[in-house]
Design an enzyme around this catalytic site. Sequence first.
Site, PDB file in Angstrom:
ATOM      1  N   ARG A 212      11.486 -22.522 -11.014  1.00  6.40           N
ATOM      2  CA  ARG A 212      12.954 -22.913 -10.465  1.00  6.40           C
ATOM      3  C   ARG A 212      12.869 -24.235  -9.868  1.00  6.40           C
ATOM      4  O   ARG A 212      14.287 -25.022  -9.787  1.00  6.40           O
ATOM      5  CB  ARG A 212      13.178 -21.847  -9.471  1.00  6.40           C
ATOM      6  CG  ARG A 212      13.751 -20.363  -9.983  1.00  6.40           C
ATOM      7  CD  ARG A 212      14.015 -19.481  -8.799  1.00  6.40           C
ATOM      8  NE  ARG A 212      12.981 -18.989  -8.020  1.00  6.40           N
ATOM      9  CZ  ARG A 212      12.485 -17.920  -8.132  1.00  6.40           C
ATOM     10  NH1 ARG A 212      12.829 -17.128  -9.167  1.00  6.40           N
ATOM     11  NH2 ARG A 212      11.534 -17.429  -7.413  1.00  6.40           N
ATOM     12  N   ASP A 249      24.199  -8.511 -12.292  1.00  8.20           N
ATOM     13  CA  ASP A 249      22.895  -7.841 -11.914  1.00  8.20           C
ATOM     14  C   ASP A 249      23.744  -6.272 -11.960  1.00  8.20           C
ATOM     15  O   ASP A 249      24.755  -6.296 -11.516  1.00  8.20           O
ATOM     16  CB  ASP A 249      22.378  -7.996 -10.686  1.00  8.20           C
ATOM     17  CG  ASP A 249      20.774  -7.288 -10.597  1.00  8.20           C
ATOM     18  OD1 ASP A 249      19.960  -8.071 -10.888  1.00  8.20           O
ATOM     19  OD2 ASP A 249      20.818  -6.146 -10.250  1.00  8.20           O
ATOM     20  N   ALA A 278      23.171  -5.476 -18.038  1.00  7.25           N
ATOM     21  CA  ALA A 278      23.318  -6.844 -18.604  1.00  7.25           C
ATOM     22  C   ALA A 278      23.666  -6.805 -19.992  1.00  7.25           C
ATOM     23  O   ALA A 278      24.582  -7.807 -20.443  1.00  7.25           O
ATOM     24  CB  ALA A 278      21.865  -7.412 -18.583  1.00  7.25           C
ATOM     25  N   ASP A 298      16.256 -13.731 -16.882  1.00  6.39           N
ATOM     26  CA  ASP A 298      14.868 -13.357 -16.305  1.00  6.39           C
ATOM     27  C   ASP A 298      14.896 -11.600 -16.039  1.00  6.39           C
ATOM     28  O   ASP A 298      15.160 -11.360 -14.863  1.00  6.39           O
ATOM     29  CB  ASP A 298      14.768 -13.894 -14.718  1.00  6.39           C
ATOM     30  CG  ASP A 298      13.381 -13.839 -14.269  1.00  6.39           C
ATOM     31  OD1 ASP A 298      12.522 -13.440 -15.222  1.00  6.39           O
ATOM     32  OD2 ASP A 298      13.351 -14.231 -13.124  1.00  6.39           O
ATOM     33  N   CYS A 338       8.090 -11.362 -18.600  1.00  3.19           N
ATOM     34  CA  CYS A 338       7.222 -11.156 -17.720  1.00  3.19           C
ATOM     35  C   CYS A 338       6.055 -10.008 -18.227  1.00  3.19           C
ATOM     36  O   CYS A 338       5.484  -9.234 -17.424  1.00  3.19           O
ATOM     37  CB  CYS A 338       7.475 -10.690 -16.372  1.00  3.19           C
ATOM     38  SG  CYS A 338       8.493  -9.165 -16.171  1.00  3.19           S
TER      39      CYS A 338
END
Length: 397
Positions: A212, A249, A278, A298, A338
């Site tokens: 970021r 979101d 999303a 993300d 992730c």
Amino acid sequence: MDHSPLRLKKQQERRLGAGHCWVYSNEVDAAATPLKGFEPGQPVDIISHQGKWLGSGYVNPHSLICARLVSRDRAHPLSGSLLVHRLKIALGLRQRLYPRPFYRLVFGESDGLPGLVVDRYGEVAVVQVTTAGMERMKGEIVQALEKVIRPRTVLFRNDTPVRETEGLERYVEMRGEPLGEWLEVEENSLSFRVPASEGQKTGWFFDQAGNRARLAPYVRGRRVLEVCSYVGAWGVTAATHGARVLSLDVSAPALRAVELNAQRNGVGDAVSTLRGDAFDALRELRAAGERYDVLMVDPPAFIKRRKDLKQGTLAYRRLNQLALQLLEREGVLITSSCSHHMSRDALLDVLQQAARHTGRQLQLLEQGHQAADHPVHPAIPETAYLKTFFLRVLPAF
């Protein structure tokens, strides 16, 4: 504390010898040391088939990863004093790198404490215990934290589903002074609030802080869409660099936190929110003719287990393909995974497939990874999980 022996089968000590700390149930010599003879979390000495002492740790007969090695020093098995020692070593790294006490203090295996994660929010320590062996040490964990960092409050966020694989209950518990609804966190000179007990995981994703910090040249003066925003870490940061941001979101409480964090940082007028799934919302935005200069994607881990690889890979492709279709010419896609089961090369391949399918050409500008408060253990590939790509998106050539 007495440690029972846990004997491995022939030639099953090589991973431990190379520096890893996990033992799988099919590597144990069950004839010599039957797993059913152990209690979850019981301390053990791990020995080779030839009887060589490899280290001490703890066992859980009900888990696929049935044992974790914690110490290779016979004189210092897992104990309150070892916890203090490892915490001090972990703290030394973070104090060297971070001017303020907002970071991941303990990152499990990488800090020599498998099954334990500690995030630090100033005077509050948020703790997540994911193994039966560490659950047995809960009292000692609190005492060690009090000795090393003296937190005002210790919040156990032991509500992660991964605990169920260890046969552990899920709960949230507080020690010390009561907390309000929010935790305060500072990152890159900005100030945020995150839900204390109801937020995702341990509240804040410190692992993306370094990525970021690189946003400014990509977002300044641009129209930005933040996908899977949670509390707006990416979007609010972009807005402070002059972007106009829409944060997307599925969670209404998360979007309320986005609005709060935008106001806290003086960019309330530059950030708006959209609630929705999303995948569905991206399709609807495209149908409405919306276009953005920058998309920041993300998502949560789509691949949590190896058996999820095929389905999860498809999800990453679909999500990024939808994102690409919303970008202006020469737009920028900042996208992450992730999922440690998805390699960096595999993610890049997925992104390239999505780009070709939409008639786009990618230029990889920067590659990001987890911040240094999530150090990677070179012998434990599972500790290297975060991939972030900064990509310029052009018409195909």
